[in-house]
Every structure is written in structure tokens, then in C-alpha cells.
Write a protein that holds these residues in place. Structure first.
Motif, short mmCIF file in Angstrom:
data_model
loop_
_atom_site.label_atom_id
_atom_site.label_comp_id
_atom_site.label_asym_id
_atom_site.label_seq_id
_atom_site.Cartn_x
_atom_site.Cartn_y
_atom_site.Cartn_z
N LEU A 73 0.66 27.47 57.81
CA LEU A 73 -0.22 27.27 58.96
C LEU A 73 0.33 27.97 60.20
N VAL A 74 1.60 27.80 60.46
CA VAL A 74 2.20 28.45 61.64
C VAL A 74 2.08 29.97 61.52
N GLY A 75 2.18 30.48 60.30
CA GLY A 75 2.07 31.92 60.08
C GLY A 75 0.70 32.49 60.38
N ALA A 127 2.60 18.90 63.29
CA ALA A 127 3.20 19.79 64.28
C ALA A 127 2.66 21.21 64.16
N ALA A 128 2.46 21.66 62.92
CA ALA A 128 1.93 23.01 62.70
C ALA A 128 0.50 23.12 63.22
N ASP A 171 6.60 21.35 53.79
CA ASP A 171 7.29 22.52 54.34
C ASP A 171 6.48 23.78 54.11
N ALA A 172 6.02 23.98 52.87
CA ALA A 172 5.27 25.19 52.54
C ALA A 172 3.96 25.24 53.31
N LEU A 173 3.26 24.11 53.39
CA LEU A 173 1.98 24.08 54.10
C LEU A 173 2.17 24.33 55.59
N VAL A 188 -10.21 32.62 51.89
CA VAL A 188 -9.57 31.43 51.32
C VAL A 188 -8.14 31.77 50.97
N GLN A 189 -7.21 30.92 51.38
CA GLN A 189 -5.80 31.07 51.02
C GLN A 189 -5.36 29.77 50.35
N ARG A 190 -4.71 29.89 49.20
CA ARG A 190 -4.30 28.71 48.42
C ARG A 190 -2.80 28.47 48.61
N VAL A 191 -2.45 27.21 48.91
CA VAL A 191 -1.07 26.85 49.23
C VAL A 191 -0.72 25.54 48.52
#
Length: 344
Positions: A117-119, A139-140, A111-113, A102-105
Motif C-alpha cells: 500500500l505504501v508503495g 498506518a499504511a 507486513d506485505a500488505l 488489479v494487484q494481488r497481495v
């Protein structure tokens, strides 16, 4: 009557008169097999109706399938419940040769989300994301899918993206249900109704608002809807906002909480001394919502099962990766209504 036995690779090899290794090379298009043998093996595969067993193929993999759950950061108790359920399903995932983290964002920041996701590209096989429907997020998601990452949206959908599946309730129906409950509980009293939501940018919140407004306008015209308050699902924001609402709107008879931040709403209602005269409908049976029902501050809670959603998201991600068949009825998330009298 039982189903006929599934044709195996051994059956194909025996009927074709070749080794298992040869059949495997033909099925996976690898070199080292004469063209005539390739044609012969393919003809036997077609004649016997052989189809790969995706579950067996997944279990035979040497590497584990990596699933990442991207959930909102902050103090949303329902999100904490989803996080807990991901950890609860880890033993089952291990049996499927898969793992999950689990990663919390901050999902209120597109922008941050989107950057997060792209990362994840190249670092996992599937992503289950709970976020807002925004061009950057779409887009991501599309970029992840273009790089062979399966994406499943959770709780709040991004339908115009290339995501494989959505796991969640019908949020328009949830909003309509909330309006029906609130209208029936208020009865013939005239007055105003307040609305608290996380953000219009969250599709599940926008859809609930749409359904709520539909029913209120057509079936309860004696109740006037106030402009929604956006509290970003934070009690620190909802408490002062609802306190101001209660001071300003002396004719308030109902309150609909579309998202989280219910601890702050309950505190504001209790402090006002008017909790017993205001019908409050909220979402998700968190410990706080349960306590609000028991104390009589909340009148009804519309719930979605966090455990079912996490398990369904995992099943759908693995099935998409391996080509397994999905049973739609098993993955349909039920909408539950809880009153003080039917609490589990």
C-alpha cells in the motif's frame, strides 16, 4: 416539476462582465486578476449560487484517474469474481476518464500488505483494498490519505483508519443470519457445531463469528460451538482440518464456513459419508458453492454481489475525488440468501 437550470460559468462571466478565462482564474485562485475584479466575480458567484459541476470537471481532465484494486492473492474464487468484475467495469470507467488495475497481495501478511500500500503513494489517485484490520495496514492507509490518495475498503473494513468509504455487507448481520439458518435446519437435534474461518485478523470474518456466536448462545443453547478452525481461505488447509474434525467429533450436526476454502470443506464432507446429516452454511455463491447446493451437501449460501461491490467502490472513489454527491441507498450492499430452490 423539473429542477431549475444549473448556473454555468458562462452565466457568471456574462453577469460579471468578464471573460471565461478571468472567471476560471478567480475560481482557482490564480494570479493575473486585479483584486477589485476578484471581489466582483466572487460576489457574482455567490449571488447566482454557482457551484462547480464535479462530473463535468472530471470529464474535462486531460489525465485519467488511476484506481488500483488491491485484492488477496491465492485461490479464493470469490476474489477471482471480484477481479473479473473490475475488468468488466473498465469500459464504464473509460467513459469517466478513469482506469483501474488489479494487484494481488498476500493480505494474511500485514507486513506485505502494508508495504504494498505504501508503495502505491504517488502512483495512483485511489486505492480499493481488501485486507485485514491491523495497525500496520491502518498506518499504511493513513499515509496514503495524507498524500491525497482516496482509499476505499472492500468486503472487510479497516474502520479506525482514514479510509473514505467501506463497501460491503453488514457482516455481524451475516453471521447472525447464518446462525439462524443453521439452528432452524438442525432443529431439535443436540450436538456440536464446527466453524471454519480464514483468520480472526480479517474483520469481516471476526464480525461474522461474533454475530454467529451471539445467536447460537441465546437461541440454540442445545448446540455447542467448537473452537474455530483458521484455514486462511485455502482449500488445501480446510480439507484436512475438516476431515480431522469429522473424525474427532462424532456428534457434529452443523458446520459454518465463514470464509473461503469451501471446495476443501465439501470434499471432506463427501468423503466422510455424513454430508446428508450435517447442516452446512457457507458464504458467496461461487460455482463451487452452487454445485454444493445442487448436490445437497450445502444447505444455504449467504451471498454478497461481487459486481455491485466493484461498481460501488468505483463510484465512491470517483465521487470522493471530485466532490460529487453520493446516494447511500444505491451503494448499500444487499445480503442474499440462496437455497437450492432459488438459485439464479
Amino acid at each position: 416539476m423539473s429542477d431549475p437550470p444549473r448556473t454555468s460559468l458562462h452565466d457568471v462571466a456574462r453577469a460579471a462582465g468578464v471573460s471565461l478565462a478571468t472567471v476560471d482564474r478567480v475560481l482557482h485562485g490564480r494570479a493575473g486578476v486585479r483584486e477589485r475584479t476578484v471581489e466582483h466575480v466572487r460576489a457574482v458567484v455567490e449571488r447566482l449560487g454557482y457551484r462547480p459541476d464535479p462530473a463535468a470537471a472530471r470529464l474535462a481532465r486531460k489525465s485519467r484517474t488511476r484506481v488500483v484494486f488491491v485484492l488477496p492473492s491465492g485461490t479464493n474464487t470469490f476474489v477471482d469474481m471480484l477481479d473479473k468484475q473490475v475488468h468488466a467495469v473498465l469500459p464504464w470507467l473509460a467513459e469517466q476518464r478513469a482506469t483501474a488495475v488489479v494487484q494481488r497481495v498476500d493480505v494474511f501478511s500485514p507486513d506485505a500488505l502494508a508495504r504494498h500500500l505504501v508503495g502505491l503513494r504517488g502512483r495512483c489517485d485511489a486505492v480499493v483494498v481488501m485486507g485485514q484490520d491491523h495497525p500496520l495496514v491502518r498506518a499504511a492507509i493513513d499515509e496514503l490519505v495524507a498524500h491525497d490518495v482516496v482509499v476505499v475498503t472492500l468486503v472487510s473494513d479497516v474502520p479506525s483508519s482514514r479510509r473514505a468509504r467501506f463497501v460491503g455487507i453488514d457482516n455481524v448481520t451475516a453471521g447472525r443470519t447464518a446462525a439462524s439458518l443453521l439452528g432452524r435446519f438442525v432443529g431439535s437435534r443436540a450436538g456440536s457445531v464446527g466453524i471454519v474461518m480464514g483468520s480472526r485478523a480479517l474483520r469481516d470474518h471476526a464480525e461474522r463469528l461474533f454475530g454467529f456466536e451471539q445467536v447460537m448462545a441465546t437461541e440454540y443453547p442445545h448446540l455447542s460451538l467448537l473452537p474455530p478452525i483458521e484455514g486462511q481461505d485455502l482449500s488445501a488447509r480446510t480439507e484436512p482440518a475438516v476431515a480431522k474434525l469429522l473424525q474427532r467429533e462424532t456428534g457434529l450436526v452443523g458446520l459454518y464456513s465463514i470464509g473461503a476454502g469451501n471446495r476443501g470443506i465439501q470434499a471432506a464432507l463427501e468423503r466422510s459419508g455424513r454430508a446428508d446429516r450435517i447442516v452446512w452454511i457457507c458464504h458467496e455463491l461461487t460455482p463451487q458453492a452452487r454445485q454444493a447446493l445442487l448436490s445437497g451437501v450445502a444447505d444455504a449460501v449467504i451471498n454478497q454481489d461481487a459486481g455491485h461491490e466493484v461498481r460501488s467502490a468505483c463510484r465512491l472513489a470517483l465521487a470522493t475525488l471530485s466532490g460529487e454527491r453520493v446516494l447511500p441507498d444505491q451503494e448499500r450492499i444487499r445480503l442474499d440468501i440462496f437455497l437450492r430452490d432459488n438459485l439464479p
